[in-house]
Design an enzyme around this catalytic site. Structure first.
Site, PDB file in Angstrom:
ATOM      1  N   ARG A 175     -13.189  12.697   4.056  1.00 23.96           N
ATOM      2  CA  ARG A 175     -11.879  13.364   4.234  1.00 23.96           C
ATOM      3  C   ARG A 175     -11.397  13.965   2.926  1.00 23.96           C
ATOM      4  O   ARG A 175     -10.814  15.042   2.901  1.00 23.96           O
ATOM      5  CB  ARG A 175     -10.836  12.342   4.731  1.00 23.96           C
ATOM      6  N   ASP A 188     -14.123   2.935   6.777  1.00 23.39           N
ATOM      7  CA  ASP A 188     -13.097   3.689   6.048  1.00 23.39           C
ATOM      8  C   ASP A 188     -13.658   4.228   4.742  1.00 23.39           C
ATOM      9  O   ASP A 188     -13.356   5.349   4.349  1.00 23.39           O
ATOM     10  CB  ASP A 188     -11.869   2.823   5.766  1.00 23.39           C
ATOM     11  N   LYS A 198      -7.669  -1.409   6.527  1.00 26.84           N
ATOM     12  CA  LYS A 198      -7.890  -2.071   5.232  1.00 26.84           C
ATOM     13  C   LYS A 198      -6.903  -3.203   5.018  1.00 26.84           C
ATOM     14  O   LYS A 198      -7.256  -4.271   4.525  1.00 26.84           O
ATOM     15  CB  LYS A 198      -7.756  -1.063   4.088  1.00 26.84           C
ATOM     16  N   SER A 258      -6.729   4.323   8.640  1.00 25.66           N
ATOM     17  CA  SER A 258      -7.374   4.031   7.349  1.00 25.66           C
ATOM     18  C   SER A 258      -6.612   2.923   6.623  1.00 25.66           C
ATOM     19  O   SER A 258      -7.193   1.921   6.180  1.00 25.66           O
ATOM     20  CB  SER A 258      -7.394   5.314   6.507  1.00 25.66           C
ATOM     21  N   HIS A 311       0.853  -1.191   0.000  1.00 19.96           N
ATOM     22  CA  HIS A 311       0.000   0.000   0.000  1.00 19.96           C
ATOM     23  C   HIS A 311       0.883   1.233   0.000  1.00 19.96           C
ATOM     24  O   HIS A 311       1.957   1.228   0.581  1.00 19.96           O
ATOM     25  CB  HIS A 311      -0.888   0.005   1.248  1.00 19.96           C
TER      26      HIS A 311
HETATM   27  N1  URA Z   1      -4.324   5.904   1.784  1.00 20.63           N
HETATM   28  C1  URA Z   1      -5.340   5.384   2.478  1.00 20.63           C
HETATM   29  O1  URA Z   1      -5.773   4.282   2.208  1.00 20.63           O
HETATM   30  N2  URA Z   1      -5.847   6.085   3.486  1.00 20.63           N
HETATM   31  C2  URA Z   1      -5.393   7.279   3.835  1.00 20.63           C
HETATM   32  O2  URA Z   1      -5.895   7.857   4.752  1.00 20.63           O
HETATM   33  C3  URA Z   1      -4.343   7.831   3.099  1.00 20.63           C
HETATM   34  C4  URA Z   1      -3.811   7.124   2.069  1.00 20.63           C
END
Ligand code: URA
Length: 423
Positions: free
Chosen positions: A168, A161, A187, A183, A82
């Site tokens: 956001r 999220d 995930k 966040s 990620h």
């Molecule tokens: N990527 C994400 O999945 N969440 C965030 O808050 C910022 C970047």
């Protein structure tokens, strides 16, 4: 308990309990807390931050807001990746097929654009027919069959999220260490991989501008991942100038294909090989050096590109990218070295031109984009091309684009791309 009371508590800098955070998240998800009250809470978190315990609790609450994916039907070690998001960050599109071509299983759920940063799912949707929504059985069967799947978050995976992230994005509450950490980690933990590699971007075009904040974020995430029994590695990488040359959706897919074919930009290649060797080393239990050699070989011999084509075809896509936008060149009005390229400004401009969203339900125009003809450290002559611009329905001022480049007579040294690895 009510939301106004909890917002005031956060504004006074008082630590919120697990139950209080659970109250906020649960009631926002089920609609009892509205967008404007939730925005006040998010702004309070941006201003006052959260302790590690609050962040870890928030992650667990978000993780428990929906389903958790069980990847145990996929043989072997599953490694996920990620990025905290940057400008021109198309790494996943190159990295995933590369790692899968080395024999590591990757079952990745990706996101959409957030603020001025792009999102892999929006980029993939520039490929005609590419299905980003896969049901869980199809997703798992595909990883077993071809070693890789790349899909959007399923409806019931971390719904908290999904809803908070979208809010956001349009309320200027993205750049907060606890909000980013919870966040991403909720995930990643819900997605079920055994090992997690995180690319934490630092600099002008990243969600976090300074190395100190980025290190804190990395340490939070490594700690949260490891405490849930998932080995987590963070790579801190420079995002002062855009990654690679392309910024926008379709142009980034094209650049990724070029990189997989062996002629992509050197910074993108360096990042892909760094992250790839960590993922392959974790997945196959081999040394970083061995994994690096394997990644270089598979990028050079076309195996990674073949895997990309297989991935696209399996998910219904056709590699026929048609970009019928208006194209024009931006030329330099002076000679000199390019000492800075403002990734944030370019990210904001491309977003406003249609490559990203300004409102929650905006539609993205995949054809809009920029291609840099010069990078930091390059010399440019007066009237030489600095960048190409691909526009559709909106226009932009040439002056605004020129302001993104700083041109000076001297140039000392280019910043390093890979800043630190935290485990
Ligand atoms: N990527 C994400 O999945 N969440 C965030 O808050 C910022 C970047």
């Amino acid at each position: 308990m009510n939301i106004q009371e909890l917002v005031s508590k956060k504004n006074e800098g008082i630590e919120l309990t697990y139950e209080e955070l659970e109250y906020i998240v649960t009631n926002y998800v089920n609609g009892n807390i509205n967008d404007s009250d939730m925005t006040l809470f998010l702004k309070a978190v941006v201003n006052k931050s959260m302790t590690f315990d609050e962040t870890s609790n928030l992650t667990t609450i978000m993780l428990n807001s929906g389903d958790k994916i069980d990847l145990s039907n996929i043989n072997g070690v599953k490694v996920d990746k990620h990025s905290t998001g940057g400008v021109g960050d198309k790494t996943t599109l190159v990295l995933l097929p590369l790692v899968a071509s080395c024999g590591v299983k990757v079952a990745k759920m990706s996101g959409r654009s957030l603020g001025h940063t792009g999102g892999t799912i929006d980029k993939l949707e520039s490929i005609p027919g590419f299905k980003v929504e896969l049901d869980l059985d199809t997703f798992i069967n595909q990883v077993n069959k071809i070693g890789v799947a790349l899909a959007s978050q399923t409806g019931n995976l971390v719904p908290a999220d999904k809803k908070i992230y979208a809010l956001r994005d349009v309320t200027n509450t993205v750049s907060s260490i606890p909000l980013i950490a919870s966040s991403i980690m909720s995930k990643k933990l819900a997605s079920g991989a055994d090992k997690i590699v995180l690319d934490v971007k630092v600099g002008k075009g990243a969600l976090l501008e300074n190395l100190k904040d980025a290190k804190t974020l990395a340490n939070y995430m490594v700690h949260i991942g490891n405490s849930h029994g998932r080995e987590t590695v963070c790579v801190l990488t420079n995002m002062n100038e855009p990654l690679g040359n392309a910024i926008g959706n379709m142009v980034e897919v094209e650049e990724s294909i070029n990189t997989l074919k062996g002629y992509g930009p050197s910074d993108l290649k360096e990042l892909v090989l760094t992250l790839g060797s960590i993922m392959v080393s974790l997945g196959l239990g081999i040394s970083i050096d061995e994994a690096y050699k394997m990644c270089v070989t598979n990028l050079e011999n076309g195996n990674a590109y073949k895997k990309f084509v297989e991935l696209v075809e399996t998910q219904g896509g056709k590699l026929e990218l048609i970009n019928d936008s208006k194209k024009f060149s931006i030329k330099s009005n002076q000679s000199g070295f390019i000492t800075k390229i403002d990734a944030l400004m370019l990210g904001e401009l491309v977003r406003k031109l249609g490559a990203g969203r300004l409102h929650k339900d905006d539609k993205i125009d995949h054809r809009v984009g920029f291609i840099l003809s010069k990078k930091v450290g390059d010399f440019v002559l007066k009237d030489e091309e600095l960048m190409k611009v691909y526009l559709t329905t909106k226009d932009c001022r040439i002056d605004d684009l020129l302001k993104c480049f700083t041109i000076e007579n001297d140039f000392k040294e280019k910043d390093k791309l890979i800043l630190e690895v935290i485990k």
